[in-house]
Scaffold this motif. Structure first.
Motif, PDB file in Angstrom:
ATOM      1  N   LEU A   1      51.045  37.861  44.665  1.00  0.00           N
ATOM      2  CA  LEU A   1      50.222  37.023  44.662  1.00  0.00           C
ATOM      3  C   LEU A   1      49.554  36.551  43.029  1.00  0.00           C
ATOM      4  O   LEU A   1      49.295  35.402  42.773  1.00  0.00           O
ATOM      5  N   PHE A   2      50.059  37.489  42.104  1.00  0.00           N
ATOM      6  CA  PHE A   2      49.956  37.338  40.649  1.00  0.00           C
ATOM      7  C   PHE A   2      50.834  36.092  40.256  1.00  0.00           C
ATOM      8  O   PHE A   2      50.373  35.399  39.539  1.00  0.00           O
ATOM      9  N   ASP A   3      51.981  36.245  40.878  1.00  0.00           N
ATOM     10  CA  ASP A   3      53.016  35.150  40.276  1.00  0.00           C
ATOM     11  C   ASP A   3      52.363  33.764  40.812  1.00  0.00           C
ATOM     12  O   ASP A   3      52.587  32.893  40.449  1.00  0.00           O
ATOM     13  N   GLN A   4      51.897  33.732  42.145  1.00  0.00           N
ATOM     14  CA  GLN A   4      51.212  32.642  42.698  1.00  0.00           C
ATOM     15  C   GLN A   4      50.114  32.115  41.824  1.00  0.00           C
ATOM     16  O   GLN A   4      50.114  30.912  41.525  1.00  0.00           O
ATOM     17  N   MET A   5      49.312  32.868  41.373  1.00  0.00           N
ATOM     18  CA  MET A   5      48.348  32.575  40.595  1.00  0.00           C
ATOM     19  C   MET A   5      48.754  31.970  39.248  1.00  0.00           C
ATOM     20  O   MET A   5      47.937  30.950  38.892  1.00  0.00           O
TER      21      MET A   5
ATOM     22  N   ASP B   1      46.922  31.839  31.506  1.00  0.00           N
ATOM     23  CA  ASP B   1      45.599  32.568  31.316  1.00  0.00           C
ATOM     24  C   ASP B   1      45.495  33.352  32.652  1.00  0.00           C
ATOM     25  O   ASP B   1      44.292  33.204  33.220  1.00  0.00           O
ATOM     26  N   CYS B   2      46.223  34.375  32.790  1.00  0.00           N
ATOM     27  CA  CYS B   2      46.084  35.277  33.977  1.00  0.00           C
ATOM     28  C   CYS B   2      46.459  36.681  33.832  1.00  0.00           C
ATOM     29  O   CYS B   2      47.110  36.956  32.669  1.00  0.00           O
ATOM     30  N   HIS B   3      45.965  37.700  34.379  1.00  0.00           N
ATOM     31  CA  HIS B   3      46.098  39.050  34.015  1.00  0.00           C
ATOM     32  C   HIS B   3      46.036  39.870  35.462  1.00  0.00           C
ATOM     33  O   HIS B   3      45.216  39.526  36.371  1.00  0.00           O
ATOM     34  N   LEU B   4      46.933  40.666  35.395  1.00  0.00           N
ATOM     35  CA  LEU B   4      46.874  41.716  36.670  1.00  0.00           C
ATOM     36  C   LEU B   4      46.423  43.388  36.102  1.00  0.00           C
ATOM     37  O   LEU B   4      46.910  43.777  35.321  1.00  0.00           O
ATOM     38  N   LEU B   5      45.035  43.488  36.662  1.00  0.00           N
ATOM     39  CA  LEU B   5      44.519  44.643  36.292  1.00  0.00           C
ATOM     40  C   LEU B   5      44.457  45.687  37.338  1.00  0.00           C
ATOM     41  O   LEU B   5      44.150  45.460  38.439  1.00  0.00           O
TER      42      LEU B   5
END
Length: 789
Positions: free
Chosen positions: A346-350, A357-361
């Motif tokens: 899902l993070f790769d899709q974002m 400008d994205c981050h996986l927390l």
């Protein structure tokens, strides 16, 4: 100096102090330690209420005392140093507590107050995760304390491309729309308040605070009440911590005079929670965090819905806020319930949809308790508004149950710090640098050129060849504005796409990036434009920040430069804030920052700082507590000036001692005996440094006045030596003898006695008798000995 203008000034705002003459009230006697131990259970600040005592630790700890740790001793019962409102330390991170007495103390405080603001807009599932971890304030409560200090060093490029590294860079996390004010009614709330009078007879301790307005600062009444509660705690519980501050002596530097912790608290709360207003953009969001969790069934659609909510609907900001700020997307992964493989996909899709400008927390949804092996306490949040601290104090005063302190797992703390550093270093700072470079090349450079100056002149002298009906418009205060002006006098703001608003953002961004040279030059341009458009609050704010930027620049300034630049800017800002706009908060912030930055420069700047501090007292923009604190500050400004030579010629010890005595008088009227004793002790120390400081005060009236102050501080059960009259006569006789001996010492100085004010013969009679090289007072009976040097 009053600036030239064409607007009908408003009446000054209602002052805090009363016009009636002040009378010295009956003073509550000092309480001995034995009596204090008997009445402590009945005090409002009970030692058993540890959570309430922890709120006052920032003002009850000596300036240079070592932080108390479990292994290094314990504080008195009921005092917790590392509270949610007091400066604390955490492992691996340098303490942000302002070190009293350092030359850069106030400069660091200003740098940490004007920082980028980042709004937070989280989905319902993210807020549920935060609530499950025990944070009632939601996702913002978790991120907020970590943003006050970005881990590691942050490199920033200035307007000419030079890089500079900062190790104290920070950001402020706020809710979208927090601190919002109507530009037409801003700063009017302080005029309707009825604070406690300076004599302490009446007080208004009722302050209605709505939860949605707690994060909004700029309320002088709330600041005054917070400091009053800290003072009440210090007076009620005069424990070893308060005694250490009152009797504080720096063994390494005996000349150091630490700043009062109550004044530092006053200044910090004054700069906390900057209101969201149109005439400055420090509190406007530079970025917005849009957060969803891995629990969301349709994450991409939720992100798009949250994004649209920032520009329209209930979450939209007013028309004078530019919506072209950075959007930063965060995916919160639940380590306890969700699959990391699905979250990574899902993070790769974002990133494909929204960019880099994205981050996986990665957080754990389980609640952390202090008994866990890898638990750590949530860092201290220092930059809170006065309303927030006041609401928390009142809540704990009325609640006997100890609140649960927030804790996080070490893995969660590390993940949050990594998120903030990556966002600031890779997204926020580069975004601000690009905006500054673009606006400087496209807008400001044209304004600095010849064509821009001609355009400014054409706006100023508009109306040639046109009728008065079409060439001007009526403003809200009776001022006229030209038709080619971008200022809307009805709404009271510039639209965000106008050159004036863009240049204001450019100057504020440069200031937050600590490029004060570019900020100062841009503020200088805006001062003229705002003055021509009769945008008086914009004009006051531009003058304020131009003066602060100039003082922050590491350049030498003589008295002439200060009088032509700094004094004029501060005077224009204070006059516009108070008289034209009735904005008492803006005037107080402007003068307070000018005072501190001038004081840091030393030399003759200390005299200017003291003069502006007296301006605060004259304008009556502060309440009774602020009046006492700024009276102390006048003494501190005079005391910071160092004399020349071994004799310290040019120092202001007498003035500093006098203002300390005046501050003691104000504290006594407010029934703050501990502060009055500290001021009197400081005045005694200064008088001892004078050439003949071993004797009494030089004038009998001064001796009597100080004696009355000490008598007011004396407890009732103290023995009265003058009861039979013998003690008073002996004291008076010894005083007269010492005063006569002091006058004889003055006659044997090797310089001539001043003849100013005495009867002097005309010039024609000087040749009738030779001039005597030495003249005593007995040879010249016409000259009256008035102890004047």
């Amino acid at each position: 100096m009053t600036p030239l203008d064409h607007a009908a000034p408003l009446k000054p705002p209602p002052s805090f102090t009363s016009e009636a003459p002040l009378a010295l009230p009956k003073i509550r006697p000092s309480i001995t330690k034995d009596a204090r131990s008997k009445i402590l259970p009945e005090l409002p600040y009970r030692r058993s209420n540890v959570s309430l005592s922890s709120l006052f630790a920032s003002t009850s700890t000596p300036p240079t005392s070592r932080p108390v740790t479990p292994s290094g001793g314990s504080p008195p019962a009921g005092v917790v140093t590392n509270s949610i409102f007091s400066p604390g330390t955490r492992a691996g991170t340098p303490s942000l507590a302002v070190v009293e007495g350092r030359p850069d103390e106030v400069k660091n405080l200003i740098l940490q107050s004007f920082v980028p603001h980042i709004a937070i807009r989280a989905s319902t599932d993210v807020e549920d995760i935060a609530s499950g971890k025990g944070f009632v304030g939601g996702f913002k409560e978790i991120l907020r304390p970590f943003g006050e200090h970005v881990q590691g060093k942050v490199t920033v490029r200035d307007g000419i491309g030079a890089s500079r590294t900062w190790d104290d860079f920070g950001v402020r996390f706020v809710g979208l729309g927090d601190g919002l004010e109507d530009p037409r009614v801003a700063d009017q709330r302080n005029g309707d308040l009825k604070p406690r009078s300076i004599d302490g007879e009446s007080s208004t301790n009722k302050l209605t605070l709505e939860p949605a307005a707690l994060s909004k600062g700029g309320d002088i009444f709330a600041i005054e009440e917070v400091v009053e509660k800290h003072l009440s705690y210090a007076e009620a519980l005069s424990n070893s911590y308060v005694d250490d501050y009152i009797n504080y002596k720096d063994s390494k530097n005996p000349r150091s005079n630490p700043t009062s912790p109550f004044y530092t608290l006053y200044l910090r709360r004054l700069l906390s929670g900057l209101p969201l207003v149109p005439h400055e953009t420090f509190s406007h969001p530079i970025a917005c965090i849009i957060a969803i969790s891995s629990r969301n069934p349709s994450p991409i659609e939720a992100l798009r819905r949250l994004y649209s909510g920032t520009t329209q609907g209930e979450g939209a900001l007013p028309a004078w806020v530019n919506n072209d700020y950075l959007r930063y997307y965060v995916l919160v992964h639940d380590e306890d319930r969700d699959d990391i493989a699905k979250s990574t996909a899902l993070f790769d899709q974002m990133k494909r949809h929204f960019g880099l400008d994205c981050h996986l927390l990665r957080l754990r949804s389980s609640q952390c308790v202090p008994t866990d092996d890898d638990s750590t306490r949530l860092p201290t949040c220092k930059w809170i508004s006065a309303a927030e601290e006041l609401a928390e104090i009142k809540k704990r005063e009325n609640d006997d149950v100890e609140p649960r302190e927030p804790y996080l797992l070490d893995s969660d703390s590390t993940a949050i710090r990594t998120l903030i550093r990556e966002m600031v270093v890779q997204s926020i700072v580069p975004f601000m640098e690009r905006c500054v470079s673009s606006w400087n090349d496209q807008v400001a450079s044209r304004r600095r050129g010849v064509s821009g100056r001609l355009m400014s002149l054409s706006k100023r002298w508009t109306g040639f060849g046109s009728s008065s009906r079409t060439s001007s418009g009526q403003g809200p205060l009776g001022a006229t504005t030209g038709t080619n002006s971008n200022y809307d006098p009805i709404q009271g703001f510039y639209r965000p796409d106008t050159p004036e608003a863009t240049m204001r953002k450019l100057a504020d961004y440069a200031f937050m990036l600590r490029d004060w040279k570019l900020a100062q030059s841009t503020y200088e341009l805006l001062r003229t434009d705002y003055n021509n458009d009769k945008a008086w609050k914009y004009h006051a704010a531009a003058n304020e920040m131009a003066a602060i930027s100039t003082l922050l620049n590491p350049q030498l300034m003589n008295s002439k430069m200060r009088s032509e630049t700094i004094d004029r800017m501060l005077d224009n800002a204070a006059y516009s804030y108070i008289t034209r706009c009735a904005a008492t908060y803006g005037a107080l912030r402007c003068l307070a920052l000018g005072i501190e930055l001038l004081k840091v420069r030393g030399s003759s700047s200390a005299d200017d700082a003291a003069r502006w501090a007296t301006r605060v007292l004259e304008t009556r923009v502060v309440g009774p507590t602020g009046h006492a604190l700024f009276t102390e500050r006048v003494a501190a400004c005079y005391g910071s000036k160092r004399g020349a030579g071994s004799g310290g010629w040019g120092a202001r010890r007498r003035k500093s001692a006098l203002w300390n005595i005046l501050a003691a008088e104000v504290w006594i009227k407010l029934d703050r005996n501990l502060q009055a004793e500290k001021c009197l002790a400081e005045a005694d120390a200064l008088y001892q440094k004078l050439p003949h400081g071993g004797g009494p005060l030089p004038f009998q009236a001064m001796h009597t006045f100080v004696g009355d102050l000490r008598h007011a501080l004396k407890p009732k059960d103290a023995p009265d030596e003058s009861a039979d009259g013998s003690g008073a006569s002996n004291d008076d006789a010894s005083t007269l003898v010492e005063l006569e001996e002091e006058s004889e010492k003055l006659d044997h100085r090797n310089h001539r006695k001043s003849l100013m004010g005495a009867g002097v013969a005309p010039f024609g009679s000087f040749d009738t008798a030779p001039l005597s090289p030495v003249r005593t007072r007995f040879e010249e009976p016409s000259l009256r000995d008035d102890s004047f040097e």
